[in-house]
Scaffold this active site. Structure first.
Site, PDB file in Angstrom:
ATOM      1  N   ALA A   2       0.851  -1.179   0.000  1.00 17.88           N
ATOM      2  CA  ALA A   2       0.000   0.000   0.000  1.00 17.88           C
ATOM      3  C   ALA A   2       0.883   1.223   0.000  1.00 17.88           C
ATOM      4  O   ALA A   2       2.020   1.182   0.442  1.00 17.88           O
ATOM      5  CB  ALA A   2      -0.902  -0.007   1.233  1.00 17.88           C
ATOM      6  N   LYS A   3       0.306   2.266  -0.515  1.00 20.01           N
ATOM      7  CA  LYS A   3       1.073   3.502  -0.608  1.00 20.01           C
ATOM      8  C   LYS A   3       1.620   3.903   0.750  1.00 20.01           C
ATOM      9  O   LYS A   3       2.750   4.274   0.895  1.00 20.01           O
ATOM     10  CB  LYS A   3       0.171   4.627  -1.141  1.00 20.01           C
ATOM     11  CG  LYS A   3       0.021   4.603  -2.638  1.00 20.01           C
ATOM     12  CD  LYS A   3      -0.983   5.629  -3.090  1.00 20.01           C
ATOM     13  CE  LYS A   3      -2.393   5.080  -2.987  1.00 20.01           C
ATOM     14  NZ  LYS A   3      -3.406   5.949  -3.552  1.00 20.01           N
ATOM     15  N   ARG A   4       0.731   3.753   1.756  1.00 18.73           N
ATOM     16  CA  ARG A   4       1.141   4.262   3.053  1.00 18.73           C
ATOM     17  C   ARG A   4       2.223   3.399   3.693  1.00 18.73           C
ATOM     18  O   ARG A   4       2.924   3.824   4.565  1.00 18.73           O
ATOM     19  CB  ARG A   4      -0.055   4.431   3.986  1.00 18.73           C
ATOM     20  CG  ARG A   4      -0.768   3.163   4.375  1.00 18.73           C
ATOM     21  CD  ARG A   4      -1.890   3.492   5.350  1.00 18.73           C
ATOM     22  NE  ARG A   4      -2.994   4.160   4.689  1.00 18.73           N
ATOM     23  CZ  ARG A   4      -4.033   3.519   4.152  1.00 18.73           C
ATOM     24  NH1 ARG A   4      -4.098   2.205   4.204  1.00 18.73           N
ATOM     25  NH2 ARG A   4      -5.005   4.167   3.562  1.00 18.73           N
TER      26      ARG A   4
END
Ligand code: GLU
Length: 293
Positions: A252-254
């Site tokens: 995930a991006k985060r």
């Protein structure tokens, strides 16, 4: 002239342009694309760009570039949700006319502070503070304060009655939207919430098969309810597992996973990448590149 029948299967990839795509998105896009293409159907691209605080034009262009690098093509123009505000307004008006909406003036802090808030799939379910406001107070506060619009879940679920939807892996599912509580359908800072916009647009675009990650499985209960309330058809759903790295961490991006743009810059071969993703794996040879920060 295109002689392939294209009316049977319509799928879509619907990213939010709030960042560049990572391999998890690529996996989802490929599954959606391949389902349509294998059936001679249509694969659509939709930008879910109604969050004014987080959507960026540069990411719209970047996402199209990323998909092009993977060799994916889509049919017709890209639909931008930011051009569909009238449709969301009409859906909200219909729900309001049926007595299913109420304005909510609460802040996040108000909701968090309500000690009795039960937990739903999206965090603390709304405790219902604004549901009981009388019509005069509502009118007064609407004129003076920023407000969201919430669905009166108990009333909506009772009106719709029992509902079911179908997932390609999980089979026939009884819709169970009540645990979400009174979901927001129009936000203070955006004209529609994800739940409303995605439901209205999947129907408007004639999507027959929704392919997306298992993280959105629960949300489908809410979408099924909105379909029933708005008289919209129900697509088939294909919730796929989320791609994880060797340590089982979700990409995930985060989590700081590398984006497709990073991989491309590092010299990754898109054909290898696509082949491995199609096999449901992350490419080993890209392990170091994918490692994440
Ligand atoms: N826009 C959503 C996202 O990027 C996906 C919507 C969907 O596939 O239903 O997470």
């Amino acid at each position: 002239m295109n002689l392939i029948p294209t009316s049977l299967i319509v799928t879509r990839f619907a990213p939010s342009p709030t960042g560049r795509l990572h391999p998890g998105h690529a996996y989802s896009a490929l599954r959606s694309h391949d389902l349509a293409r294998a059936a001679g159907g249509r694969f659509l691209l939709r930008m879910e760009d109604i969050d004014p605080g987080r959507s960026r034009e540069a990411f719209v262009a970047g996402i199209e570039e990323d998909l092009g690098w993977l060799g994916l093509t889509w049919d017709g123009p890209v639909l931008r949700q930011s051009t569909r505000l009238d449709a969301y307004r009409a859906a909200l008006d219909a729900l309001d006319a049926a007595g299913l909406l109420y304005p909510c003036f609460c802040t996040r802090a108000d909701i968090a502070a309500a000690a009795t808030a039960p937990h739903g799939p999206e965090g603390a379910a709304y405790p219902g503070t604004c549901r009981a406001l009388d019509p005069a107070t509502r009118r007064e506060r609407i004129a003076a304060e920023p407000h969201a619009w919430r669905l009166d879940m108990a009333r909506a679920a009772a009106l719709a009655g029992p509902l079911r939807w179908h997932d390609a892996t999980a089979g026939l599912i009884e819709a169970d939207p009540r645990s979400f509580g009174d979901v927001v359908l129009a936000r203070k800072d955006a004209p529609a919430s994800y739940h409303l916009a995605v439901t209205v647009d999947d129907a408007w675009q004639g999507v027959t098969d929704v392919v997306r990650g298992l993280d959105l499985f629960e949300a489908t209960h809410v979408h099924r309810l909105l379909q029933a309330l708005l008289g919209l058809p129900t697509p088939r759903y294909h919730h796929h597992p989320l791609l994880a790295d060797a340590e089982g961490r979700r990409l995930a991006k985060r989590a700081g996973a590398r984006t497709l743009a990073d991989l491309r810059e590092a010299g990754a071969d898109p054909v290898d990448l696509v082949g491995t993703l199609r096999a449901g794996r992350l490419p080993h040879s890209f392990g170091a590149m994918l490692g994440g920060a």
